[in-house]
Design an enzyme around this catalytic site. Structure first.
Site, PDB file in Angstrom:
ATOM      1  N   LEU A  48       0.865  -1.176   0.000  1.00 51.33           N
ATOM      2  CA  LEU A  48       0.000   0.000   0.000  1.00 51.33           C
ATOM      3  C   LEU A  48       0.903   1.227   0.000  1.00 51.33           C
ATOM      4  O   LEU A  48       1.813   1.337   0.829  1.00 51.33           O
ATOM      5  CB  LEU A  48      -0.889   0.040   1.242  1.00 51.33           C
ATOM      6  N   ASP A  49       0.652   2.164  -0.919  1.00 50.41           N
ATOM      7  CA  ASP A  49       1.438   3.390  -0.974  1.00 50.41           C
ATOM      8  C   ASP A  49       1.269   4.195   0.311  1.00 50.41           C
ATOM      9  O   ASP A  49       0.240   4.075   0.996  1.00 50.41           O
ATOM     10  CB  ASP A  49       1.001   4.252  -2.162  1.00 50.41           C
ATOM     11  N   PRO A  50       2.250   5.053   0.659  1.00 55.00           N
ATOM     12  CA  PRO A  50       2.100   5.910   1.849  1.00 55.00           C
ATOM     13  C   PRO A  50       0.835   6.761   1.821  1.00 55.00           C
ATOM     14  O   PRO A  50       0.255   7.045   2.873  1.00 55.00           O
ATOM     15  CB  PRO A  50       3.360   6.777   1.808  1.00 55.00           C
TER      16      PRO A  50
END
Length: 311
Positions: A48-50
């Site tokens: 999951l991206d930041p």
């Protein structure tokens, strides 16, 4: 001859389904969980991206052997697309690369949705973990290179418009492995003639785990105030899900302790009775509710391919 190094940490195994907060990377999240649980090893099932929040399944110990089964599972995301700008990263983080004053009507958005349902062709974002000639696309993109990433087929089972204003549209998507929601926002914006990028993204489901399984990071960090280490670890362990839960899509057999011992030694066991499962390339065996092995069922036998410690 030197003795092999004893692994640091506890041999805890199972799944921790983290509700990842914003501005927190997946690798950073895994490191934090590994430290909190004092686990020997840990890994996640799907980055999951930041700038994305929500479900990040984290495997502890032997559960890392089951990561591929979770990676292959269906996923559900809720996301918001901002119209009028396309960005280098296809989300809020990037620089604006194209802009438009045009805005889509709700009717136009709804009419477009069938084009993005089923098996579709999709080009991953420039800023993605896709490997190009051995290097990550995002590393090349950060160096200013424009990467030619080939399109690939992904599957979208459901795409629903939840609401819309002139500048924003909220969606829910149920999709298969490898689907980039950022690419979806980019491509829809192009098709609608207005450009678009992801303004918010939250993952709510990774098969077989659901929203009820998620644990906020803040709840886990709060347990650090428990001074007694044994009590603190026991409180943390209460959130861990059995390793075998990751395999619920596979055929299952329950075995006796004697059979479990044979499987742990790498030996097959005979399956008898009219209720014995049919031949299948993958199944899993448990003893007393604990995962003991993943293997195949063939010629009336369960043949282990991967075995797990019990207890």
């Amino acid at each position: 001859m030197s003795k092999p190094r004893k692994p640091k940490g506890r041999p805890i195994s199972g799944w921790l389904i983290l509700d990842k907060p914003l501005d927190f990377g997946s690798t950073e999240a895994v490191s934090k969980i590994k430290w909190l649980f004092k686990a020997q090893k840990a890994g996640h099932a799907g980055t999951l991206d930041p700038l994305a929040s929500g479900m990040l399944p984290i495997a502890l110990g032997d559960a890392t052997k089951t990561v591929p089964y979770v990676m292959d599972g269906r996923k559900i995301y809720e996301f918001t697309v901002a119209w009028g700008e396309e960005r280098s990263t296809d989300d809020l983080e990037g620089q604006v690369t194209h802009a438009s004053d045009a805005r889509p009507t709700e009717e136009a958005i709804r009419a477009l949705l069938p084009n993005y349902t089923g098996v579709i062709s999709q080009v991953p974002p420039q800023f993605s973990a896709i490997k190009i000639d051995g290097e990550r696309a995002y590393d090349l993109a950060r160096e200013g290179e424009t990467v030619d990433i080939p399109a690939r087929e992904v599957e979208v089972f459901r795409l629903t418009l939840l609401g819309a204003t002139p500048n924003l549209a909220q969606f829910e998507i149920e999709c298969g492995k490898g689907t980039y929601v950022r690419s979806l926002a980019r491509d829809m914006g192009r098709d609608l003639g207005c450009f678009g990028h992801i303004a918010s993204l939250r993952r709510t489901f990774v098969a077989p785990f659901g929203e009820d399984d998620m644990v906020p990071l803040a709840d886990l960090v709060a347990l650090e105030k428990i001074e007694n280490e044994e009590e603190r670890l026991a409180a943390l362990d209460a959130f861990v899900i059995e390793t075998g839960e990751a395999l619920s899509s596979l055929p299952h057999i329950a075995v006796s302790d004697d059979q479990a011992h044979r499987l742990k030694m790498g030996n097959p066991i005979i399956l008898r009775g009219r209720d014995a499962p049919l031949a299948t390339p993958e199944a899993y065996a448990t003893t007393r509710g604990k995962l003991i092995a993943i293997g195949e069922i063939a010629e009336g036998e369960f043949r282990p391919k991967r075995v797990f410690s019990v207890g």
